[in-house]
Design a protein around this motif. Structure first.
Motif, PDB file in Angstrom:
ATOM      1  N   SER A 249       0.752  -1.254  -0.075  1.00 31.45           N
ATOM      2  CA  SER A 249      -0.150  -0.104   0.006  1.00 31.45           C
ATOM      3  C   SER A 249       0.864   1.100   0.134  1.00 31.45           C
ATOM      4  N   LEU A 250       1.988   1.246   0.660  1.00 32.07           N
ATOM      5  CA  LEU A 250       2.644   2.475   1.023  1.00 32.07           C
ATOM      6  C   LEU A 250       3.859   2.531   0.145  1.00 32.07           C
ATOM      7  N   ARG A 256       2.913  -6.792  -4.098  1.00 31.45           N
ATOM      8  CA  ARG A 256       1.730  -7.726  -3.877  1.00 31.45           C
ATOM      9  C   ARG A 256       2.073  -9.115  -4.371  1.00 31.45           C
ATOM     10  N   HIS A 257       2.825  -9.280  -5.289  1.00 33.02           N
ATOM     11  CA  HIS A 257       3.181 -10.465  -6.160  1.00 33.02           C
ATOM     12  C   HIS A 257       3.419 -11.701  -5.134  1.00 33.02           C
ATOM     13  N   ILE A 286      -4.402  -7.737  -3.489  1.00 34.07           N
ATOM     14  CA  ILE A 286      -4.348  -7.928  -2.155  1.00 34.07           C
ATOM     15  C   ILE A 286      -4.071  -6.641  -1.343  1.00 34.07           C
ATOM     16  N   GLY A 287      -5.009  -6.675  -0.371  1.00 28.54           N
ATOM     17  CA  GLY A 287      -4.880  -5.490   0.575  1.00 28.54           C
ATOM     18  C   GLY A 287      -5.649  -4.388   0.043  1.00 28.54           C
ATOM     19  N   CYS A 288      -6.116  -4.545  -0.912  1.00 29.53           N
ATOM     20  CA  CYS A 288      -7.084  -3.275  -1.184  1.00 29.53           C
ATOM     21  C   CYS A 288      -8.496  -3.306  -0.122  1.00 29.53           C
ATOM     22  N   LYS A 289      -8.853  -4.670   0.291  1.00 26.44           N
ATOM     23  CA  LYS A 289      -9.640  -4.874   1.298  1.00 26.44           C
ATOM     24  C   LYS A 289      -8.722  -5.910   2.471  1.00 26.44           C
ATOM     25  N   ARG A 290      -9.443  -5.827   3.716  1.00 30.36           N
ATOM     26  CA  ARG A 290      -8.428  -6.636   4.596  1.00 30.36           C
ATOM     27  C   ARG A 290      -8.265  -8.065   4.012  1.00 30.36           C
ATOM     28  N   SER A 442      -2.932   4.864  -2.396  1.00 28.53           N
ATOM     29  CA  SER A 442      -2.915   3.583  -1.737  1.00 28.53           C
ATOM     30  C   SER A 442      -3.725   2.584  -2.468  1.00 28.53           C
ATOM     31  N   VAL A 443      -3.494   1.450  -2.296  1.00 21.95           N
ATOM     32  CA  VAL A 443      -4.228   0.162  -2.730  1.00 21.95           C
ATOM     33  C   VAL A 443      -5.338   0.235  -2.428  1.00 21.95           C
TER      34      VAL A 443
END
Ligand code: FAD
Length: 487
Positions: A249-250, A256-257, A286-290, A442-443
Protein backbone atom coordinates in the motif's frame (compact mmCIF):
# COMPACT_ATOMS: atom_id res chain seq x y z
CA UNK A 1 -30.33 19.03 33.12
CA UNK A 2 -30.66 19.94 36.84
CA UNK A 3 -27.91 22.01 38.48
CA UNK A 4 -27.23 19.14 40.91
CA UNK A 5 -26.24 16.76 38.07
CA UNK A 6 -23.39 14.45 39.01
CA UNK A 7 -20.00 15.60 37.70
CA UNK A 8 -16.91 13.59 36.74
CA UNK A 9 -13.58 14.96 35.60
CA UNK A 10 -13.33 12.36 32.82
CA UNK A 11 -16.02 10.24 31.18
CA UNK A 12 -15.00 7.43 28.85
CA UNK A 13 -17.66 5.83 26.65
CA UNK A 14 -17.04 2.14 25.91
CA UNK A 15 -15.33 -0.66 27.82
CA UNK A 16 -13.50 -2.55 25.07
CA UNK A 17 -9.74 -2.59 24.51
CA UNK A 18 -9.88 1.21 24.07
CA UNK A 19 -11.90 2.15 27.15
CA UNK A 20 -10.21 -0.34 29.49
CA UNK A 21 -6.73 0.68 28.31
CA UNK A 22 -7.59 4.36 28.76
CA UNK A 23 -8.96 3.81 32.26
CA UNK A 24 -5.82 1.90 33.26
CA UNK A 25 -3.38 4.46 31.89
CA UNK A 26 -5.34 7.48 33.18
CA UNK A 27 -5.40 5.97 36.66
CA UNK A 28 -1.67 5.30 36.47
CA UNK A 29 -1.22 8.99 35.60
CA UNK A 30 -3.13 9.93 38.76
CA UNK A 31 -6.62 10.56 37.35
CA UNK A 32 -9.03 8.71 39.55
CA UNK A 33 -12.15 10.84 39.01
CA UNK A 34 -13.26 8.92 35.96
CA UNK A 35 -16.39 7.08 34.91
CA UNK A 36 -16.65 4.52 32.11
CA UNK A 37 -20.12 4.24 30.56
CA UNK A 38 -20.72 0.90 28.85
CA UNK A 39 -24.04 0.01 27.24
CA UNK A 40 -23.49 -3.76 27.53
CA UNK A 41 -23.78 -5.81 30.71
CA UNK A 42 -20.09 -6.80 30.56
CA UNK A 43 -16.77 -5.32 29.48
CA UNK A 44 -14.87 -6.58 26.43
CA UNK A 45 -16.47 -4.65 23.55
CA UNK A 46 -15.99 -6.59 20.32
CA UNK A 47 -15.03 -9.69 22.32
CA UNK A 48 -18.10 -9.59 24.50
CA UNK A 49 -20.48 -8.86 21.62
CA UNK A 50 -19.29 -11.38 19.00
CA UNK A 51 -19.78 -14.98 20.07
CA UNK A 52 -20.25 -16.75 16.72
CA UNK A 53 -18.60 -20.17 16.27
CA UNK A 54 -14.90 -19.82 15.43
CA UNK A 55 -14.72 -16.16 16.51
CA UNK A 56 -11.04 -15.32 17.02
CA UNK A 57 -8.55 -12.57 16.34
CA UNK A 58 -6.79 -12.32 12.98
CA UNK A 59 -3.60 -10.88 14.40
CA UNK A 60 -1.53 -13.29 16.53
CA UNK A 61 -2.42 -12.92 20.20
CA UNK A 62 1.12 -12.07 21.25
CA UNK A 63 0.58 -8.86 19.28
CA UNK A 64 -3.17 -8.58 19.68
CA UNK A 65 -2.88 -7.77 23.40
CA UNK A 66 -1.70 -4.80 25.46
CA UNK A 67 2.07 -4.23 25.45
CA UNK A 68 1.82 -3.45 29.17
CA UNK A 69 -0.01 -6.71 29.96
CA UNK A 70 1.77 -9.49 28.07
CA UNK A 71 0.19 -12.91 28.40
CA UNK A 72 2.44 -15.99 28.19
CA UNK A 73 -0.57 -18.30 28.43
CA UNK A 74 -2.34 -17.92 25.09
CA UNK A 75 -3.48 -21.42 24.23
CA UNK A 76 -3.14 -20.83 20.47
CA UNK A 77 -1.31 -18.52 18.11
CA UNK A 78 -4.65 -16.75 17.57
CA UNK A 79 -6.71 -16.61 20.75
CA UNK A 80 -10.39 -17.42 20.41
CA UNK A 81 -13.10 -15.04 21.58
CA UNK A 82 -13.65 -16.59 25.08
CA UNK A 83 -9.91 -16.44 25.78
CA UNK A 84 -9.57 -12.81 24.61
CA UNK A 85 -12.60 -11.83 26.70
CA UNK A 86 -11.12 -13.62 29.74
CA UNK A 87 -7.80 -11.78 29.14
CA UNK A 88 -9.52 -8.37 29.06
CA UNK A 89 -11.56 -9.16 32.19
CA UNK A 90 -8.41 -10.26 34.02
CA UNK A 91 -6.38 -7.19 32.97
CA UNK A 92 -9.25 -4.86 33.99
CA UNK A 93 -9.55 -6.58 37.37
CA UNK A 94 -5.81 -6.63 38.03
CA UNK A 95 -5.61 -2.90 37.34
CA UNK A 96 -8.67 -2.22 39.48
CA UNK A 97 -10.66 -0.34 36.83
CA UNK A 98 -13.86 -2.43 36.91
CA UNK A 99 -15.19 -0.28 39.76
CA UNK A 100 -15.13 2.73 37.41
CA UNK A 101 -17.44 1.06 34.87
CA UNK A 102 -21.20 1.56 34.82
CA UNK A 103 -22.75 -1.31 32.90
CA UNK A 104 -26.03 -1.07 31.03
CA UNK A 105 -25.24 2.64 30.64
CA UNK A 106 -25.85 3.54 27.01
CA UNK A 107 -24.95 7.10 26.10
CA UNK A 108 -28.02 8.57 24.42
CA UNK A 109 -26.77 12.10 24.01
CA UNK A 110 -23.55 13.98 24.77
CA UNK A 111 -23.39 17.72 24.06
CA UNK A 112 -20.75 20.36 24.58
CA UNK A 113 -21.93 23.25 26.76
CA UNK A 114 -19.76 26.15 25.67
CA UNK A 115 -20.94 28.49 28.45
CA UNK A 116 -19.83 26.20 31.23
CA UNK A 117 -17.10 24.35 29.31
CA UNK A 118 -18.47 20.91 30.19
CA UNK A 119 -19.92 17.95 28.36
CA UNK A 120 -23.56 17.22 29.25
CA UNK A 121 -24.18 13.52 29.00
CA UNK A 122 -27.46 11.64 29.11
CA UNK A 123 -27.27 7.90 29.44
CA UNK A 124 -29.74 5.14 30.16
CA UNK A 125 -29.64 5.35 33.92
CA UNK A 126 -28.82 8.96 34.51
CA UNK A 127 -27.10 12.20 33.63
CA UNK A 128 -23.59 13.43 34.07
CA UNK A 129 -21.43 16.40 33.26
CA UNK A 130 -17.76 15.95 32.48
CA UNK A 131 -14.76 18.20 31.90
CA UNK A 132 -13.37 15.74 29.41
CA UNK A 133 -15.23 13.24 27.22
CA UNK A 134 -13.44 10.34 25.56
CA UNK A 135 -15.14 8.15 23.00
CA UNK A 136 -13.86 4.57 22.88
CA UNK A 137 -16.94 3.22 21.14
CA UNK A 138 -15.10 1.22 18.49
CA UNK A 139 -15.78 1.02 14.78
CA UNK A 140 -17.40 -2.41 14.48
CA UNK A 141 -20.32 -1.83 16.79
CA UNK A 142 -23.57 -2.15 14.85
CA UNK A 143 -24.60 -4.91 12.47
CA UNK A 144 -25.09 -4.03 8.80
CA UNK A 145 -27.81 -5.83 6.84
CA UNK A 146 -28.20 -5.87 3.07
CA UNK A 147 -31.43 -4.49 1.60
CA UNK A 148 -32.98 -7.69 0.23
CA UNK A 149 -36.46 -7.42 -1.28
CA UNK A 150 -38.91 -9.62 0.62
CA UNK A 151 -36.62 -10.29 3.58
CA UNK A 152 -39.38 -9.37 6.04
CA UNK A 153 -41.51 -12.20 4.59
CA UNK A 154 -38.89 -14.86 5.36
CA UNK A 155 -40.49 -17.47 7.63
CA UNK A 156 -37.28 -19.21 8.74
CA UNK A 157 -34.62 -18.03 11.16
CA UNK A 158 -32.43 -15.07 10.16
CA UNK A 159 -29.64 -13.55 12.23
CA UNK A 160 -26.37 -11.62 11.93
CA UNK A 161 -22.99 -12.98 13.03
CA UNK A 162 -22.93 -10.21 15.68
CA UNK A 163 -26.16 -11.59 17.16
CA UNK A 164 -25.57 -15.33 16.78
CA UNK A 165 -28.55 -17.37 17.87
CA UNK A 166 -26.92 -20.14 19.89
CA UNK A 167 -30.31 -21.62 20.75
CA UNK A 168 -30.97 -22.37 17.10
CA UNK A 169 -29.71 -25.77 15.94
CA UNK A 170 -28.37 -25.70 12.37
CA UNK A 171 -27.93 -29.46 12.15
CA UNK A 172 -29.11 -30.79 8.80
CA UNK A 173 -30.58 -27.43 7.74
CA UNK A 174 -30.33 -25.60 4.43
CA UNK A 175 -28.39 -22.50 5.45
CA UNK A 176 -27.71 -19.39 3.36
CA UNK A 177 -24.68 -17.37 4.40
CA UNK A 178 -24.65 -13.88 2.95
CA UNK A 179 -21.21 -12.27 2.75
CA UNK A 180 -17.63 -13.45 2.72
CA UNK A 181 -15.91 -11.04 5.11
CA UNK A 182 -13.66 -11.87 8.05
CA UNK A 183 -16.46 -13.16 10.32
CA UNK A 184 -17.99 -15.43 7.63
CA UNK A 185 -14.53 -16.85 6.88
CA UNK A 186 -14.31 -17.83 10.55
CA UNK A 187 -17.78 -19.30 11.09
CA UNK A 188 -18.31 -21.06 7.73
CA UNK A 189 -15.79 -23.88 8.46
CA UNK A 190 -17.39 -24.33 11.90
CA UNK A 191 -20.95 -24.80 10.64
CA UNK A 192 -20.25 -26.54 7.30
CA UNK A 193 -19.86 -30.06 8.76
CA UNK A 194 -23.16 -29.71 10.66
CA UNK A 195 -25.51 -28.24 8.10
CA UNK A 196 -27.30 -30.22 5.39
CA UNK A 197 -26.62 -27.65 2.68
CA UNK A 198 -24.66 -24.41 2.81
CA UNK A 199 -25.27 -21.74 0.18
CA UNK A 200 -22.55 -19.10 0.37
CA UNK A 201 -23.48 -15.83 -1.33
CA UNK A 202 -20.29 -14.16 -2.46
CA UNK A 203 -20.18 -10.67 -3.96
CA UNK A 204 -16.40 -10.64 -4.33
CA UNK A 205 -13.88 -13.33 -3.37
CA UNK A 206 -11.64 -12.37 -0.45
CA UNK A 207 -7.88 -12.95 -0.55
CA UNK A 208 -7.25 -15.83 1.81
CA UNK A 209 -3.68 -16.36 3.03
CA UNK A 210 -2.33 -19.09 5.35
CA UNK A 211 -3.12 -18.49 9.02
CA UNK A 212 -0.64 -20.99 10.49
CA UNK A 213 -2.69 -21.28 13.67
CA UNK A 214 -1.68 -23.94 16.17
CA UNK A 215 -1.97 -24.81 19.83
CA UNK A 216 0.95 -23.58 21.93
CA UNK A 217 2.84 -26.24 23.87
CA UNK A 218 3.32 -26.31 27.64
CA UNK A 219 7.06 -25.93 27.13
CA UNK A 220 6.55 -22.82 25.00
CA UNK A 221 4.32 -21.23 27.62
CA UNK A 222 6.81 -22.13 30.35
CA UNK A 223 9.63 -20.45 28.42
CA UNK A 224 7.53 -17.36 27.68
CA UNK A 225 6.75 -17.06 31.39
CA UNK A 226 10.33 -17.64 32.53
CA UNK A 227 12.11 -15.56 29.88
CA UNK A 228 9.91 -12.53 29.22
CA UNK A 229 12.32 -11.32 26.55
CA UNK A 230 11.18 -14.18 24.27
CA UNK A 231 7.66 -12.78 24.41
CA UNK A 232 8.87 -9.33 23.40
CA UNK A 233 10.89 -10.87 20.56
CA UNK A 234 7.90 -12.85 19.26
CA UNK A 235 5.67 -9.77 19.49
CA UNK A 236 8.28 -7.75 17.59
CA UNK A 237 8.59 -10.45 14.95
CA UNK A 238 4.84 -10.56 14.34
CA UNK A 239 4.69 -6.77 14.29
CA UNK A 240 7.38 -6.59 11.58
CA UNK A 241 5.79 -9.39 9.54
CA UNK A 242 2.38 -7.72 9.56
CA UNK A 243 3.76 -4.23 9.00
CA UNK A 244 5.48 -5.68 5.93
CA UNK A 245 2.04 -5.84 4.36
CA UNK A 246 2.25 -2.04 4.15
CA UNK A 247 4.85 -2.40 1.40
CA UNK A 248 1.99 -3.02 -1.05
CA UNK A 249 0.00 0.00 0.00
CA UNK A 250 2.72 2.43 0.97
CA UNK A 251 5.68 1.65 -1.28
CA UNK A 252 4.82 -0.13 -4.53
CA UNK A 253 1.96 -2.35 -5.66
CA UNK A 254 4.50 -4.76 -7.12
CA UNK A 255 5.12 -6.00 -3.58
CA UNK A 256 1.75 -7.69 -3.88
CA UNK A 257 3.14 -10.50 -5.99
CA UNK A 258 4.61 -12.72 -3.24
CA UNK A 259 1.46 -12.29 -1.11
CA UNK A 260 -0.87 -13.02 -4.02
CA UNK A 261 1.28 -16.02 -5.00
CA UNK A 262 0.84 -17.36 -1.48
CA UNK A 263 -2.92 -16.88 -1.73
CA UNK A 264 -3.07 -18.63 -5.12
CA UNK A 265 -0.88 -21.50 -3.91
CA UNK A 266 -3.17 -22.06 -0.95
CA UNK A 267 -6.20 -21.97 -3.25
CA UNK A 268 -4.64 -24.56 -5.59
CA UNK A 269 -3.73 -26.82 -2.69
CA UNK A 270 -7.03 -26.60 -0.86
CA UNK A 271 -9.62 -26.53 -3.63
CA UNK A 272 -9.65 -29.43 -6.10
CA UNK A 273 -12.49 -28.23 -8.32
CA UNK A 274 -11.05 -25.91 -11.02
CA UNK A 275 -14.34 -24.06 -11.57
CA UNK A 276 -14.72 -23.39 -7.88
CA UNK A 277 -11.11 -22.20 -7.78
CA UNK A 278 -11.93 -19.67 -10.45
CA UNK A 279 -14.96 -18.46 -8.47
CA UNK A 280 -12.78 -18.09 -5.40
CA UNK A 281 -9.99 -16.19 -7.15
CA UNK A 282 -10.09 -12.49 -6.17
CA UNK A 283 -10.15 -9.94 -9.00
CA UNK A 284 -8.45 -7.08 -7.18
CA UNK A 285 -5.06 -6.31 -5.67
CA UNK A 286 -4.43 -7.99 -2.33
CA UNK A 287 -4.66 -5.48 0.53
CA UNK A 288 -7.30 -3.39 -1.27
CA UNK A 289 -9.59 -4.79 1.41
CA UNK A 290 -8.50 -6.62 4.54
CA UNK A 291 -6.68 -9.84 3.57
CA UNK A 292 -8.00 -12.73 5.63
CA UNK A 293 -5.92 -15.37 7.35
CA UNK A 294 -7.50 -18.82 7.29
CA UNK A 295 -6.43 -22.43 6.83
CA UNK A 296 -9.95 -23.85 7.12
CA UNK A 297 -12.20 -21.68 4.94
CA UNK A 298 -11.25 -22.90 1.45
CA UNK A 299 -11.30 -26.65 2.34
CA UNK A 300 -14.81 -26.12 3.80
CA UNK A 301 -16.02 -24.60 0.52
CA UNK A 302 -14.65 -27.60 -1.40
CA UNK A 303 -17.10 -29.93 0.37
CA UNK A 304 -20.07 -31.48 -1.51
CA UNK A 305 -22.67 -29.81 0.74
CA UNK A 306 -21.48 -26.29 -0.19
CA UNK A 307 -22.43 -24.11 -3.17
CA UNK A 308 -20.75 -20.75 -3.72
CA UNK A 309 -23.21 -18.44 -5.44
CA UNK A 310 -22.06 -15.26 -7.14
CA UNK A 311 -25.44 -14.35 -8.69
CA UNK A 312 -27.17 -11.45 -7.00
CA UNK A 313 -30.29 -12.06 -4.91
CA UNK A 314 -33.52 -10.89 -6.57
CA UNK A 315 -35.91 -11.72 -3.77
CA UNK A 316 -36.36 -13.53 -0.48
CA UNK A 317 -39.55 -15.60 -0.15
CA UNK A 318 -40.93 -17.20 3.03
CA UNK A 319 -38.96 -20.43 2.48
CA UNK A 320 -36.46 -19.64 -0.29
CA UNK A 321 -34.07 -17.24 -1.95
CA UNK A 322 -34.58 -16.35 -5.62
CA UNK A 323 -31.56 -15.37 -7.71
CA UNK A 324 -31.52 -12.74 -10.47
CA UNK A 325 -31.58 -15.50 -13.12
CA UNK A 326 -34.77 -16.90 -11.54
CA UNK A 327 -33.19 -19.92 -9.85
CA UNK A 328 -34.86 -20.61 -6.51
CA UNK A 329 -33.07 -22.17 -3.52
CA UNK A 330 -34.99 -23.54 -0.54
CA UNK A 331 -33.55 -22.14 2.69
CA UNK A 332 -34.25 -22.79 6.40
CA UNK A 333 -31.92 -20.20 7.93
CA UNK A 334 -30.17 -17.05 6.69
CA UNK A 335 -26.99 -15.91 8.41
CA UNK A 336 -25.70 -12.43 7.63
CA UNK A 337 -21.93 -12.16 7.57
CA UNK A 338 -22.26 -8.69 6.14
CA UNK A 339 -20.15 -6.75 8.60
CA UNK A 340 -20.88 -3.49 10.35
CA UNK A 341 -22.37 -0.08 9.64
CA UNK A 342 -19.80 2.45 8.43
CA UNK A 343 -20.96 5.01 10.99
CA UNK A 344 -21.50 3.61 14.50
CA UNK A 345 -24.69 4.87 16.20
CA UNK A 346 -22.55 6.43 18.93
CA UNK A 347 -21.26 8.96 16.36
CA UNK A 348 -24.82 10.30 16.00
CA UNK A 349 -24.89 11.02 19.73
CA UNK A 350 -21.79 13.18 20.26
CA UNK A 351 -22.56 16.80 19.39
CA UNK A 352 -19.88 19.47 19.24
CA UNK A 353 -19.73 23.24 19.70
CA UNK A 354 -21.71 24.19 16.57
CA UNK A 355 -24.52 21.64 17.05
CA UNK A 356 -23.23 19.07 14.56
CA UNK A 357 -22.67 15.46 15.50
CA UNK A 358 -19.59 13.36 14.75
CA UNK A 359 -21.79 11.45 12.29
CA UNK A 360 -22.75 14.68 10.48
CA UNK A 361 -19.06 15.50 10.09
CA UNK A 362 -18.23 11.97 8.96
CA UNK A 363 -20.99 11.99 6.34
CA UNK A 364 -19.48 15.18 4.92
CA UNK A 365 -16.10 13.41 4.80
CA UNK A 366 -14.13 11.46 7.41
CA UNK A 367 -12.39 13.99 9.62
CA UNK A 368 -10.25 14.14 12.72
CA UNK A 369 -6.70 14.93 13.72
CA UNK A 370 -4.57 11.82 14.28
CA UNK A 371 -7.78 9.83 14.82
CA UNK A 372 -7.80 11.27 18.36
CA UNK A 373 -9.30 14.80 18.32
CA UNK A 374 -11.78 16.70 16.16
CA UNK A 375 -12.05 20.43 15.35
CA UNK A 376 -15.27 21.85 16.83
CA UNK A 377 -15.24 19.28 19.64
CA UNK A 378 -13.60 20.96 22.66
CA UNK A 379 -12.30 18.77 25.52
CA UNK A 380 -13.01 15.67 23.43
CA UNK A 381 -10.77 12.75 22.54
CA UNK A 382 -11.34 9.42 20.87
CA UNK A 383 -9.67 6.13 20.08
CA UNK A 384 -9.79 4.66 16.56
CA UNK A 385 -11.27 7.90 15.20
CA UNK A 386 -11.08 8.59 11.45
CA UNK A 387 -7.47 8.04 10.22
CA UNK A 388 -6.55 6.39 13.50
CA UNK A 389 -7.14 2.79 12.38
CA UNK A 390 -4.71 0.52 10.55
CA UNK A 391 -5.35 -1.82 7.63
CA UNK A 392 -3.92 -5.16 8.67
CA UNK A 393 -1.91 -4.07 11.72
CA UNK A 394 -3.14 -4.81 15.26
CA UNK A 395 -5.81 -2.33 16.36
CA UNK A 396 -4.34 -2.58 19.86
CA UNK A 397 -1.09 -1.04 18.61
CA UNK A 398 -3.02 1.95 17.24
CA UNK A 399 -5.20 2.20 20.36
CA UNK A 400 -2.12 2.24 22.62
CA UNK A 401 -0.66 5.07 20.53
CA UNK A 402 -3.90 7.03 20.99
CA UNK A 403 -3.95 6.29 24.71
CA UNK A 404 -0.41 7.68 25.09
CA UNK A 405 -1.44 10.85 23.23
CA UNK A 406 -4.66 11.32 25.21
CA UNK A 407 -3.05 10.69 28.62
CA UNK A 408 -0.29 13.17 27.79
CA UNK A 409 -2.95 15.69 26.73
CA UNK A 410 -4.93 15.28 29.95
CA UNK A 411 -1.69 15.61 31.94
CA UNK A 412 -0.85 18.80 30.04
CA UNK A 413 -4.29 20.25 30.83
CA UNK A 414 -3.68 19.62 34.50
CA UNK A 415 -0.16 21.13 34.53
CA UNK A 416 -1.29 24.24 32.65
CA UNK A 417 -4.58 24.58 34.58
CA UNK A 418 -6.41 24.55 31.24
CA UNK A 419 -10.22 24.35 31.37
CA UNK A 420 -10.91 24.38 27.66
CA UNK A 421 -8.96 22.98 24.78
CA UNK A 422 -9.87 22.86 21.11
CA UNK A 423 -8.04 21.66 18.05
CA UNK A 424 -7.01 24.49 15.69
CA UNK A 425 -8.92 24.00 12.46
CA UNK A 426 -5.92 24.76 10.19
CA UNK A 427 -4.07 21.92 11.93
CA UNK A 428 -6.90 19.52 11.09
CA UNK A 429 -7.15 20.84 7.53
CA UNK A 430 -3.42 20.32 6.96
CA UNK A 431 -3.65 16.82 8.43
CA UNK A 432 -6.62 15.92 6.22
CA UNK A 433 -4.82 17.22 3.11
CA UNK A 434 -1.86 15.05 4.02
CA UNK A 435 -4.18 12.04 4.53
CA UNK A 436 -5.90 12.63 1.18
CA UNK A 437 -2.61 12.99 -0.70
CA UNK A 438 -1.13 9.86 0.79
CA UNK A 439 -4.37 7.90 0.34
CA UNK A 440 -4.77 8.79 -3.32
CA UNK A 441 -2.09 6.32 -4.38
CA UNK A 442 -2.89 3.68 -1.75
CA UNK A 443 -4.04 0.21 -2.73
CA UNK A 444 -7.29 0.82 -0.80
CA UNK A 445 -8.34 3.41 -3.37
CA UNK A 446 -6.60 2.09 -6.47
CA UNK A 447 -6.67 -1.69 -5.96
CA UNK A 448 -9.92 -2.29 -7.86
CA UNK A 449 -12.22 -3.30 -5.01
CA UNK A 450 -15.09 -1.91 -2.96
CA UNK A 451 -14.84 -2.26 0.80
CA UNK A 452 -15.39 -0.63 4.14
CA UNK A 453 -11.95 0.89 3.71
CA UNK A 454 -13.57 3.46 1.41
CA UNK A 455 -16.64 5.71 1.60
CA UNK A 456 -19.39 5.57 -1.06
CA UNK A 457 -17.67 8.64 -2.62
CA UNK A 458 -14.44 6.68 -2.98
CA UNK A 459 -12.56 8.41 -0.15
CA UNK A 460 -10.38 6.73 2.43
CA UNK A 461 -12.93 5.85 5.13
CA UNK A 462 -10.47 6.36 7.97
CA UNK A 463 -7.32 4.25 7.72
CA UNK A 464 -4.00 5.85 8.55
CA UNK A 465 -2.20 5.88 5.17
CA UNK A 466 1.31 5.49 6.51
CA UNK A 467 3.37 3.09 8.63
CA UNK A 468 1.99 2.40 12.09
CA UNK A 469 5.43 3.08 13.64
CA UNK A 470 5.31 6.53 12.03
CA UNK A 471 1.88 7.01 13.62
CA UNK A 472 3.32 5.97 16.96
CA UNK A 473 6.11 8.52 16.64
CA UNK A 474 3.56 11.27 15.93
CA UNK A 475 1.33 10.41 18.87
CA UNK A 476 4.09 9.82 21.42
CA UNK A 477 3.70 13.36 22.82
CA UNK A 478 0.75 15.72 22.97
CA UNK A 479 1.47 18.69 20.66
CA UNK A 480 -0.12 21.51 22.69
CA UNK A 481 0.72 24.05 19.97
CA UNK A 482 -1.92 22.43 17.70
CA UNK A 483 -4.64 23.47 20.15
CA UNK A 484 -6.23 26.62 21.50
CA UNK A 485 -6.11 26.38 25.24
CA UNK A 486 -7.74 28.63 27.83
CA UNK A 487 -7.87 28.51 31.59
C1 FAD B 1 -15.06 -10.44 14.97
C2 FAD B 1 -14.02 -9.40 15.02
C3 FAD B 1 -12.68 -9.76 14.98
C4 FAD B 1 -11.70 -8.78 15.02
N1 FAD B 1 -10.40 -9.16 14.96
C5 FAD B 1 -9.44 -8.22 14.97
C6 FAD B 1 -8.06 -8.58 14.87
O1 FAD B 1 -7.72 -9.74 14.74
N2 FAD B 1 -7.15 -7.61 14.87
C7 FAD B 1 -7.49 -6.29 14.98
O2 FAD B 1 -6.61 -5.45 14.99
N3 FAD B 1 -8.78 -5.91 15.11
C8 FAD B 1 -9.76 -6.83 15.09
N4 FAD B 1 -11.06 -6.47 15.18
C9 FAD B 1 -11.40 -5.05 15.39
C10 FAD B 1 -11.75 -4.81 16.87
O3 FAD B 1 -12.98 -4.19 16.92
C11 FAD B 1 -10.66 -4.00 17.53
O4 FAD B 1 -9.46 -4.74 17.47
C12 FAD B 1 -10.88 -3.69 19.02
O5 FAD B 1 -11.54 -4.70 19.70
C13 FAD B 1 -11.60 -2.37 19.17
O6 FAD B 1 -11.70 -2.06 20.53
P1 FAD B 1 -12.50 -0.77 20.97
O7 FAD B 1 -12.46 -0.72 22.45
O8 FAD B 1 -12.04 0.41 20.23
O9 FAD B 1 -13.99 -1.02 20.44
P2 FAD B 1 -15.03 -2.14 20.85
O10 FAD B 1 -14.37 -3.38 21.23
O11 FAD B 1 -16.04 -2.17 19.77
O12 FAD B 1 -15.70 -1.55 22.17
C14 FAD B 1 -16.54 -0.43 22.12
C15 FAD B 1 -17.48 -0.46 23.30
O13 FAD B 1 -18.26 0.73 23.28
C16 FAD B 1 -19.57 0.39 23.70
N5 FAD B 1 -20.48 1.42 23.19
C17 FAD B 1 -20.73 1.74 21.90
N6 FAD B 1 -21.65 2.72 21.83
C18 FAD B 1 -21.97 3.03 23.11
C19 FAD B 1 -22.86 3.98 23.70
N7 FAD B 1 -23.61 4.81 22.96
N8 FAD B 1 -22.93 4.05 25.03
C20 FAD B 1 -22.18 3.23 25.82
N9 FAD B 1 -21.33 2.30 25.32
C21 FAD B 1 -21.22 2.21 23.97
C22 FAD B 1 -19.82 -0.97 23.07
O14 FAD B 1 -20.84 -1.65 23.74
C23 FAD B 1 -18.45 -1.63 23.26
O15 FAD B 1 -18.39 -2.34 24.47
C24 FAD B 1 -12.06 -7.41 15.11
C25 FAD B 1 -13.41 -7.05 15.12
C26 FAD B 1 -14.38 -8.03 15.08
C27 FAD B 1 -15.82 -7.60 15.09
Amino acid sequence: MPESTEHAHIVIVGAGFGGIGLAIKLREAGFDDLVVLERAADLGGTWQANTYPGCACDVPSQLYSYSFAPNPDWSRTYGRQPEILAYLRRVAAEHDVVRHIRFGAEVLDARWDDDRSVWRIEYSGGQLTADILISATGVFADAKYPALPGLESFAGKAFHSLHWDHAHDLTGEKVAVIGTGASAVQFVPEIQPRVGKLLLFQRSAPWIVPRLDRATSGLERFLLRRIPFTQKAIRGGWYAAIEGFGLISLVDKRFRHPYEALGRLQLRRQVRDARLRETLTPDYVIGCKRAIFSDAYLPALDQPNVDVITQGIAEVKPHSIVLRDGTEHAVDTIIFGTGFTAIPTAFERFTGRDGRSLADLYREHPQSYLGATVAGFPNFFCTLGPFGAAGNQSAIYMIESQIAYIVDAVRTLRHTATRRIELRRPVQDAFLTEMATRSSTSVWLTGGCQSYYTTPDGLNAGLYPNWSFEYRRRTRRFDAESYEMSS
